[in-house]
Design a protein around this motif. Structure first.
Motif, PDB file in Angstrom:
ATOM      1  N   HIS A   1      60.673  10.931  26.543  1.00  0.00           N
ATOM      2  CA  HIS A   1      60.536  12.531  26.897  1.00  0.00           C
ATOM      3  C   HIS A   1      60.341  12.833  28.079  1.00  0.00           C
TER       4      HIS A   1
ATOM      5  N   ASP B  99      55.744  10.317  17.688  1.00  0.00           N
ATOM      6  CA  ASP B  99      54.611  10.882  18.270  1.00  0.00           C
ATOM      7  C   ASP B  99      54.130  10.270  19.570  1.00  0.00           C
ATOM      8  N   GLY B 100      55.215  10.244  20.457  1.00  0.00           N
ATOM      9  CA  GLY B 100      54.972  10.044  21.924  1.00  0.00           C
ATOM     10  C   GLY B 100      54.408   8.574  21.987  1.00  0.00           C
TER      11      GLY B 100
ATOM     12  N   SER C 124      57.777   6.369  27.188  1.00  0.00           N
ATOM     13  CA  SER C 124      57.913   7.889  26.715  1.00  0.00           C
ATOM     14  C   SER C 124      59.352   8.194  26.927  1.00  0.00           C
TER      15      SER C 124
ATOM     16  N   MET D 284      57.872  17.639  32.886  1.00  0.00           N
ATOM     17  CA  MET D 284      58.567  16.966  31.658  1.00  0.00           C
ATOM     18  C   MET D 284      58.865  18.297  30.870  1.00  0.00           C
TER      19      MET D 284
ATOM     20  N   HIS E  91      55.649   6.291  31.656  1.00  0.00           N
ATOM     21  CA  HIS E  91      56.238   7.049  32.775  1.00  0.00           C
ATOM     22  C   HIS E  91      57.503   6.259  33.338  1.00  0.00           C
TER      23      HIS E  91
ATOM     24  N   HIS F 222      45.274   5.796  30.431  1.00  0.00           N
ATOM     25  CA  HIS F 222      45.410   7.077  29.963  1.00  0.00           C
ATOM     26  C   HIS F 222      44.196   7.142  28.568  1.00  0.00           C
TER      27      HIS F 222
ATOM     28  N   ILE G  21      50.766   3.270  21.502  1.00  0.00           N
ATOM     29  CA  ILE G  21      49.752   2.679  22.135  1.00  0.00           C
ATOM     30  C   ILE G  21      48.642   2.292  21.159  1.00  0.00           C
TER      31      ILE G  21
HETATM   32  C1  LIG Z   1      49.801   6.836  31.573  1.00  0.00           C
HETATM   33  C2  LIG Z   1      50.209   7.556  30.266  1.00  0.00           C
HETATM   34  N1  LIG Z   1      50.187   6.813  29.105  1.00  0.00           N
HETATM   35  C3  LIG Z   1      50.430   7.420  27.962  1.00  0.00           C
HETATM   36  C4  LIG Z   1      50.693   8.813  27.889  1.00  0.00           C
HETATM   37  C5  LIG Z   1      51.005   9.539  26.442  1.00  0.00           C
HETATM   38  O1  LIG Z   1      52.284   9.792  26.304  1.00  0.00           O
HETATM   39  P1  LIG Z   1      52.847  10.577  25.209  1.00  0.00           P
HETATM   40  O2  LIG Z   1      52.666  12.202  25.860  1.00  0.00           O
HETATM   41  O3  LIG Z   1      54.236  10.271  25.156  1.00  0.00           O
HETATM   42  O4  LIG Z   1      52.244  10.480  24.060  1.00  0.00           O
HETATM   43  C6  LIG Z   1      50.632   9.702  29.031  1.00  0.00           C
HETATM   44  C7  LIG Z   1      50.749  11.088  28.889  1.00  0.00           C
HETATM   45  O5  LIG Z   1      50.863  11.761  29.680  1.00  0.00           O
HETATM   46  C8  LIG Z   1      50.628   8.892  30.211  1.00  0.00           C
HETATM   47  O6  LIG Z   1      50.528   9.748  31.251  1.00  0.00           O
END
Ligand SMILES: Cc1ncc(COP(=O)(O)O)c(C=O)c1O
Length: 459
Positions: free
Chosen positions: A210, A73-74, A208, A19, A183, A100, A79
């Motif tokens: 990004h 913020d990702g 995400s 990434m 992903h 995660h 979540i």
């Molecule tokens: C399965 C999974 N969910 C959520 C996230 C969190 O994503 P972000 O980095 O966009 O906050 C990740 C991060 O690697 C992830 O692998």
């Protein structure tokens, strides 16, 4: 200085199989003069009605969702907000154990009581497979109070579950389904990828941008087709996201969504097809896609396995870096993950294939991989929320067997906990973690004194 390091690295010629999905290629210019705030005419991310809402409408169209929220913020922020919007304090929730750490953090912050289903490992590997819908059905029958199910699909390794069946089962049991699809942001753009979670009936999904699309780091989307949840999600996003969202990130996400051209995905998936065809000639390394029984797999994730060979995944990643100037996303004990995207080039795929075929000739087969044994689900004594309130004692990790952990321990990446606060640490687990560390895996903990020490309940 960080800036000098970044500049030097960008000129180093290392090929990025990681990434962010733009692979350091600009699809828009992001200079300081565009770094603004919520001045007149520039809308407000937390109550959008103008230019930010237009970006979200574009996302709703592309992702076939009733409502899309732009995130800066990702997936993490999405979540946290989604879990809070979909539960009440003290609720029981059902998680796939391979979620995660952001999901676990949300569970703890919202005072939830998690119960788990653990997907089986793909045969002969230590990679989580798809979730068995029957197992989920059985668990929901045993746990009738659960009203939220959270799963990860695709996983970091690209393993997908049957979300259509899972969402029907959840509905039958009166539970909502939240899919962590961090992903899978690229899924809607080619039929060669698995179907997106929202299209398969998930109530809410988080992607995400990004990770697998050409969008700046931290940009993501929260998607829903559930009208009743829209206002709650918006409110919770205002709790977890910054009140000063970056206009540069938001315009970067907009550029990404505006540039999603289905033709370039055709070129990209053709490159992937070629790579998989060529990789069949490797004698020792195998691609996960060709290996296992999964419900579905995102073939954009090149998961190259070293099971049954004399080298570890971490060693393979080192050789790729040192001898071939290729940086991969992640290295585990028995595999590596190379993240590809629509921005990868034919030269990049060729370079990876040539490097792998050269290394493949230098390794040999062993039978060690048949012995991979992963620890089972630990016994849970308290919820993570309750564990946080217990008196803590710090002890040497090697003496931790049979104690109740008050810390997380996980490999990062991927950030899936082996042990969650409130669970009993077994000798099997401490042995497994020792083995991972000795094969070069980065094992982390919420205990600052880890790996020497860990916090346990002072019972
Ligand atoms: C399965 C999974 N969910 C959520 C996230 C969190 O994503 P972000 O980095 O966009 O906050 C990740 C991060 O690697 C992830 O692998």
């Amino acid at each position: 200085m960080l800036y000098d390091k970044l500049k030097a690295y960008s000129k180093s010629g290392v090929y990025p199989f990681h990434m962010p999905g733009h692979k350091q290629k600009a699809i828009s210019d992001l200079p300081y003069e565009l770094d603004l705030t919520e001045i007149d005419g520039f809308d407000n991310l937390h109550a959008p009605t103008g230019c930010i809402r237009d970006i979200e409408r574009k996302a709703e169209f592309l992702y076939n969702a009733n409502r899309a929220f732009l995130l800066v913020d990702g997936a993490t922020g999405g979540i946290l907000a989604a879990v809070r919007a979909m539960t009440s304090f003290g609720d029981k929730v059902l998680l796939a154990r391979n979620c995660h750490k952001s999901v676990y953090n949300a569970v703890e912050l919202c005072g939830l009581d998690p119960v788990y289903i653990q997907p089986d490992m793909i045969e002969g590997t230590d990679i989580f497979g798809s979730i068995d819908p029957d197992m989920l059905d059985k668990k929901l029958t045993e746990e009738p109070c659960v009203n939220l199910v959270i799963i990860t699909s695709p996983t970091y390794e690209g393993v997908c579950s049957d979300i259509e069946s899972i969402s029907l089962i959840c509905r039958r049991h009166g539970a909502k389904l939240l899919a962590d699809e961090a992903h899978g942001a690229h899924f809607p753009f080619s039929d060669a990828f698995p179907e997106s979670a929202i299209d398969c009936g998930a109530d809410v999904s988080v992607v995400s941008l990004h990770k697998t699309l050409p969008s700046p780091t931290q940009t993501a989307l929260l998607l829903t087709n559930d009208k009743d949840l829209e206002a709650k999600l918006q409110n919770e996003l205002a709790v977890f996201e910054t009140s000063s969202p970056s206009y540069i990130l938001m315009s970067g996400a907009e550029a990404c969504l505006n540039n999603m051209d289905y033709n370039s995905f055709e070129e990209y998936t053709n490159l992937l097809d070629d790579f998989y065809t060529k990789a069949k000639s490797l004698k020792n390394f195998r691609l996960l896609y060709d290996l296992g029984t999964m419900y579905d797999h995102d073939f954009g994730k090149l998961v190259i396995t070293t099971y049954g060979t004399n080298i570890t995944g971490t060693r393979l990643a080192e050789i790729l870096r040192e001898r071939f100037a290729i940086e991969v996303e992640m290295a585990a004990a028995h595999y590596i993950i190379a993240i590809t995207s629509v921005c990868d080039t034919i030269e990049g795929f060729d370079r990876l294939y040539k490097a792998l075929s050269e290394i493949d000739k230098t390794v040999f087969k062993t039978f060690e991989a048949a012995e991979i044994k992963t620890p089972g689900l630990p016994e849970k004594r308290f919820s993570p929320f309750e564990a946080r309130r217990k008196a803590k004692r710090t002890i040497a990790f090697e003496n931790a067997a049979m104690k109740t952990s008050l810390d997380y321990v996980y490999a990062y990446p991927p950030g899936i906990p082996f042990i969650v606060p409130g669970e009993v640490i077994t000798a099997e687990l401490t042995d497994y973690i020792k083995k991972l560390i000795s094969s070069g895996v980065n094992v982390c903990s919420s205990s600052v004194k880890y790996p020497e020490y860990i916090g346990v309940a002072d019972l």
